[in-house]
Scaffold this motif. Structure first.
Motif, PDB file in Angstrom:
ATOM      1  N   ALA A  85       0.900  -1.242  -0.007  1.00 53.28           N
ATOM      2  CA  ALA A  85      -0.048  -0.115  -0.034  1.00 53.28           C
ATOM      3  C   ALA A  85       0.857   1.206   0.015  1.00 53.28           C
ATOM      4  O   ALA A  85       1.754   1.488   0.916  1.00 53.28           O
ATOM      5  CB  ALA A  85      -0.916  -0.115   1.135  1.00 53.28           C
ATOM      6  N   VAL A  86       0.431   2.146  -1.180  1.00 52.16           N
ATOM      7  CA  VAL A  86       1.550   3.383  -1.329  1.00 52.16           C
ATOM      8  C   VAL A  86       0.496   4.431  -1.382  1.00 52.16           C
ATOM      9  O   VAL A  86      -0.045   4.787  -2.015  1.00 52.16           O
ATOM     10  CB  VAL A  86       2.270   3.159  -2.619  1.00 52.16           C
ATOM     11  CG1 VAL A  86       3.096   4.334  -2.846  1.00 52.16           C
ATOM     12  CG2 VAL A  86       2.913   1.786  -2.716  1.00 52.16           C
ATOM     13  N   GLN A  87       0.712   5.104   0.122  1.00 52.09           N
ATOM     14  CA  GLN A  87      -0.090   6.309   0.136  1.00 52.09           C
ATOM     15  C   GLN A  87       0.443   7.744  -0.397  1.00 52.09           C
ATOM     16  O   GLN A  87       1.798   8.033   0.360  1.00 52.09           O
ATOM     17  CB  GLN A  87      -0.659   6.222   1.561  1.00 52.09           C
ATOM     18  CG  GLN A  87      -1.560   7.649   1.794  1.00 52.09           C
ATOM     19  CD  GLN A  87      -2.743   7.271   2.946  1.00 52.09           C
ATOM     20  OE1 GLN A  87      -2.204   7.063   4.175  1.00 52.09           O
ATOM     21  NE2 GLN A  87      -3.852   7.266   2.851  1.00 52.09           N
ATOM     22  N   PHE A  88      -0.014   8.315  -0.997  1.00 55.89           N
ATOM     23  CA  PHE A  88       0.299   9.843  -1.564  1.00 55.89           C
ATOM     24  C   PHE A  88       0.392  10.729  -0.206  1.00 55.89           C
ATOM     25  O   PHE A  88      -0.625  10.536   0.307  1.00 55.89           O
ATOM     26  CB  PHE A  88      -0.062  10.249  -2.787  1.00 55.89           C
ATOM     27  CG  PHE A  88       0.173   9.405  -3.764  1.00 55.89           C
ATOM     28  CD1 PHE A  88       1.255   9.826  -4.655  1.00 55.89           C
ATOM     29  CD2 PHE A  88      -0.353   7.988  -4.211  1.00 55.89           C
ATOM     30  CE1 PHE A  88       1.716   9.046  -5.724  1.00 55.89           C
ATOM     31  CE2 PHE A  88       0.031   7.752  -5.308  1.00 55.89           C
ATOM     32  CZ  PHE A  88       0.984   7.603  -6.088  1.00 55.89           C
ATOM     33  N   HIS A  89       1.283  11.549  -0.153  1.00 58.81           N
ATOM     34  CA  HIS A  89       1.071  12.800   0.785  1.00 58.81           C
ATOM     35  C   HIS A  89       0.147  13.679   0.092  1.00 58.81           C
ATOM     36  O   HIS A  89      -0.186  13.619  -1.000  1.00 58.81           O
ATOM     37  CB  HIS A  89       2.606  13.331   0.943  1.00 58.81           C
ATOM     38  CG  HIS A  89       3.221  12.665   2.037  1.00 58.81           C
ATOM     39  ND1 HIS A  89       4.577  12.920   2.269  1.00 58.81           N
ATOM     40  CD2 HIS A  89       3.315  11.200   2.278  1.00 58.81           C
ATOM     41  CE1 HIS A  89       5.143  12.051   2.783  1.00 58.81           C
ATOM     42  NE2 HIS A  89       4.503  10.931   2.977  1.00 58.81           N
TER      43      HIS A  89
END
Lengths: 346, 319
Positions: free
Chosen positions: A134-138
Motif C-alpha cells: 500500500a503506497v499512500q500519497f502525501h
C-alpha cells in the motif's frame, strides 16, 4: 486447522526483554518521489485514452517507482521493464502497478490517495503476485508513505474474486512482512523447525530467558497446562513440545506483554501440529492491559480466531489444533488502535 | 523521533556479524524511518529535493558501516553524518555544471498540482478561470468541472500527443472491426461477448459490477466470471500487444528467432515464435482457438503455454 476457544493458565512471572526491532512498527515509511518518476508517470499518462485512465496510470507509475526506490536502498534487485505497467499496450488496458524482482516474483504496488482508508486490488492483479504494497500519497505530491503489505495467495479457479477487493488499511501487515516475502526460507517463523531444535530468529527466545518461574513453562515435554491437547487413551502417541517467547511492546503502554508460542507434536499417523499462543502481562503487573486483543488470521488475512481477555485476566490463550504442513497464519496483538503482527508457518 | 538507545540498538543489529540479510534490512528500514522522522533532517524546497534525499538514504544503507559516532549523542552524530552527505547532493542540484540541471523542470501548473494534490483529489476541485482551484460550490458549467486538477493537466498532456496507444486500443475495442471481441462469448449467451464486457467494465466510468452485468444478461455469475477471466482478459492483452510497436518490431527482427526454441515437448509447431506471430501479426487476427485447432492441440493447453512461457519471454526480449 481447527480452532479451540480461549482457555486460561495460572499466572507466571516474566522478566523484560527489550528489543528495538520489536518495538518500532515498520509502517508509514516515507519515500521521496524523484523527477525521473514524475517524468515517466507524465509520459505514460499522456498515452492514455482518457484523463481518468491517465490519472490511474500516473499514480500507478509513481507507486511502482516509490517501491523500487525503497528496494534499491536495500540492495534488492528489481527490473521495472519486465512489469506489465511498463508495457505500453498492457498498461493501457489493465489497471496494473507491478514491479518484478528477477528470480523472486512480482509485487503489486497499489496507490492509496490521501485520507483513504482502504487499498483497492483490481481483479486483473488478484493473482500471480507475491503481495500488495500500500503506497499512500502525501497531501503534497512530493513523497509517499509505504503503509504496509498484504500477501498474495494462489487462488483456485472457484476462489478467484469476482469483484475488485478492498483491503482496510488497518488490516495491513507491517513492512517486515514484505521483506519476509522477499527472503523466502528465512522469512516466516517455521514452527516445525523449533521441534528440530532450529531457531533462526533470535528475537524468539527460550522461555527460560523471559520467565522466572519454570513451573508452567517446561520445554521438551508436555506440560500440565490443563489445555485442550488431550491424547486419546487408545493411541500410543509420543508427545514433543517446544516453547519460545517474545516480548511485545506498545508505545502507548509503559509495560510489555509477552507472547509465548508452544508447539506441540503428538506423533500419530498424521503429521499435524498443535499450537498454543499465550499472552502474559510483564512482571510489573499481574493483569493483562485493557483493550488487548489477540487475533489469528489465515493466509488471506481472514480471522480464524479472535479473543479479548476478560477484565482482570492474568493471561489469555488461543489454540490452533491439527495444523497441517504448509499452513500459514499470522497473529495480531492489538492494544486499541496499535498492533503488532507475527507470522508463522507449519 | 528515535532516541539514542533505539538508534544504538539498530546499529548493533545492522553491524552484527550474526545478523541475516533479512534482519539487517529490517533494521536498516527502521533506521531510515528514524532518519526521516527526525526534525534535524535537512529540508529543501528544491523541486528535485526528493532525488537528493533518495541518493542520501541509499548512501546511508551502503555506507552505514563507515559511520562512527564521535560525541555522547549517537542520534545527533547520525543526523550530522546524514546531513553532511545530503548537503552535498542539494548543492549538486544548484550547481549549473552538473548534469542534474538537465533534468525535467516542472512547470507552474505541475508544481501547483503537486502542492495541492491531497486537496484536489479529495475534494474534486476544478480549475477556475484564474487558474486557481475553486470550491465545489463555485463550479460553473465549465466542461472540465468534473475533472480534478490533475486530470485536467493530464488531459492537456494527452491532447499534445499525436499518437496515443491508449486511445488507439480503445477505439479498436469500441469498433471491433475484426469482430474478434463480439465473436467471443460463452455458449448460448451470445450477447455477453467480450466487447460488451470490456465496454461495461473497462470503458465506462465508473465501471459496472460483474454481478450487475450478470443479472442484466441473465447469465450465471460464475459463467460470466470464468468467461471474463479466461477468455476476455487474455484477448484484451493480445489486442494491447498488437498495438505495441516495440513488440511488433521485435517479432519481425532476427533476434526473435530464439523464441522458436521454446515449445511444449514433442510439439515444435507450438513454438513461441510462430504462435506469437500468428496471434500478434496476422491480418485479420487469428484467435487462440483457431490456432489451437490448426495445431491439433487443446485451446487451454495452448493458452497455458502462451501465458506461462511465451508471454514472459516476449516481454523480456523486446525490452
Amino acid at each position: 486447522m481447527r480452532m479451540f476457544p480461549e482457555c486460561y493458565l495460572p499466572n507466571c512471572t516474566l522478566i523484560f526483554w527489550n528489543s528495538t526491532m520489536n518495538t518500532m512498527e515498520l509502517t508509514g515509511l516515507p519515500i521521496p518521489l524523484s523527477q525521473d518518476a514524475f517524468e515517466s508517470a507524465a509520459q505514460f499518462a499522456a498515452e492514455q485514452a482518457s484523463p481518468g485512465k491517465g490519472k490511474r496510470v500516473y499514480l500507478n507509475t509513481l507507486a511502482v517507482c516509490a517501491v523500487r526506490t525503497y528496494l534499491n536502498w536495500l540492495e534488492l534487485n528489481t527490473n521495472l521493464a519486465e512489469g506489465d505497467c511498463w508495457q505500453p499496450g498492457l498498461r493501457a488496458v489493465l489497471d496494473v502497478a507491478d514491479l518484478v524482482l528477477p528470480g523472486v516474483g512480482r509485487l503489486e504496488c497499489r496507490p492509496v490517495l490521501p485520507g483513504a482508508t482502504t487499498m483497492t486490488i483490481p481483479l486483473e492483479v488478484a493473482q500471480d503476485r507475491l503481495g500488495y504494497v500500500a503506497v499512500q500519497f502525501h497531501e503534497q505530491l512530493d513523497a509517499v508513505d509505504l503503509l504496509g503489505f498484504v500477501r498474495g495467495v494462489p487462488l483456485a479457479e472457484d476462489d478467484a474474486p469476482a469483484e475488485p477487493m478492498s483491503v482496510p488499511l488497518n488490516d495491513l501487515l507491517p513492512l517486515d512482512s514484505l521483506l519476509d516475502v522477499l527472503h523466502p526460507g528465512l522469512a516466516i517463523v517455521n514452527l516445525r523447525e523449533w521441534l528440530m531444535g532450529q531457531f533462526r530468529h533470535p528475537e524468539w527466545r527460550s522461555p527460560e530467558a523471559l520467565i522466572t518461574s519454570h513451573r508452567t513453562m517446561r520445554s521438551g515435554s508436555r506440560n500440565t497446562t490443563g489445555g485442550s491437547f488431550s491424547v486419546p487413551p487408545d493411541i500410543d502417541a509420543q508427545i514433543n513440545s517446544v516453547s519460545r517467547a517474545k516480548a511485545i511492546e506498545f508505545q502507548s503502554l509503559d509495560k510489555q506483554v509477552v507472547l509465548v508460542v508452544q508447539v506441540i507434536s503428538i506423533t500419530t499417523e498424521d503429521n499435524t501440529l498443535n499450537v498454543r499462543l499465550r499472552l502474559y502481562p510483564d512482571s510489573s503487573s499481574d493483569q493483562l492491559p485493557r483493550n488487548l486483543q489477540i487475533t489469528v488470521l489465515d493466509e488471506r488475512g481472514e480471522i480464524i480466531v479472535d479473543s479479548r481477555p476478560k477484565s482482570g485476566s492474568g493471561w489469555t490463550e488461543v489454540e490452533l489444533c491439527d495444523c497441517l504442513p504448509g499452513d500459514r497464519f499470522s497473529v495480531r496483538i492489538a492494544l486499541g488502535d496499535d498492533s503488532r503482527t507475527e507470522e508463522f508457518c507449519i | 523521533m528515535c532516541d539514542d538507545t533505539q538508534i544504538q540498538a539498530l546499529l548493533d543489529e545492522i553491524r552484527s556479524s550474526d545478523t541475516t540479510p533479512l534482519l539487517r534490512r529490517k533494521a536498516l528500514s527502521r533506521l531510515l524511518l528514524c532518519i526521516q522522522r527526525s526534525p534535524k533532517l535537512r529540508r529543501s524546497r528544491h523541486p528535485d529535493y526528493g532525488h537528493a534525499l533518495s541518493l542520501t538514504l541509499e548512501r546511508v544503507c551502503r555506507a552505514i558501516d563507515e559511520f562512527s559516532p564521535r560525541s555522547a549523542s549517537i542520534s545527533t552524530d547520525l543526523m550530522n553524518w546524514v546531513n553532511g552527505y545530503l548537503d552535498g547532493r542539494i548543492r549538486d542540484l544548484r550547481n549549473p555544471d552538473t548534469k542534474i540541471k538537465e533534468l525535467h523542470r516542472p512547470d507552474r501548473e505541475e508544481r501547483q498540482i503537486k502542492q495541492e494534490f491531497g486537496g484536489v483529489v479529495l475534494l474534486d476541485q476544478s480549475i477556475g478561470e484564474d487558474g486557481n482551484p475553486t470550491s465545489l460550490g463555485d463550479l460553473t458549467p465549465d466542461p472540465r468541472q468534473d475533472m480534478t486538477l490533475l486530470e485536467s493537466w493530464i488531459q492537456a498532456l494527452q491532447q499534445a500527443q499525436k499518437q496515443r496507444i491508449g486511445r488507439d486500443i480503445h477505439r479498436y475495442m469500441a469498433a471491433d472491426p475484426d469482430a474478434i471481441l463480439q465473436g467471443c462469448h460463452p455458449g448460448q449467451f451470445s450477447e455477453c461477448h467480450c466487447q460488451a464486457l470490456i465496454q461495461r467494465l473497462h470503458l465506462s466510468e465508473p465501471p459496472e459490477t460483474r454481478r450487475a452485468i450478470a443479472q442484466d444478461f441473465g447469465i450465471p455469475e460464475q459463467t460470466l466470471y470464468s468467461h471474463w477471466r479466461n477468455k476476455c482478459l487474455p484477448l484484451l492483452q493480445i489486442i494491447a500487444l498488437r498495438f505495441d510497436t516495440q513488440v511488433i518490431e521485435f517479432l519481425q527482427s532476427a533476434e526473435a528467432q530464439a523464441l522458436g526454441n521454446c515449445h511444449p515437448p514433442e510439439q515444435i509447431p507450438c513454438n513461441c515464435l510462430d504462435v506469437a506471430k500468428r496471434l500478434l501479426l496476422s491480418e485479420p487476427p487469428e484467435s487462440m482457438g483457431a490456432i489451437a485447432r490448426d495445431l491439433k492441440i487443446k485451446e487451454s493447453a495452448l493458452a497455458k503455454h502462451w501465458h506461462s512461457e511465451c508471454l514472459p519471454r516476449l516481454k523480456k526480449h523486446r525490452l
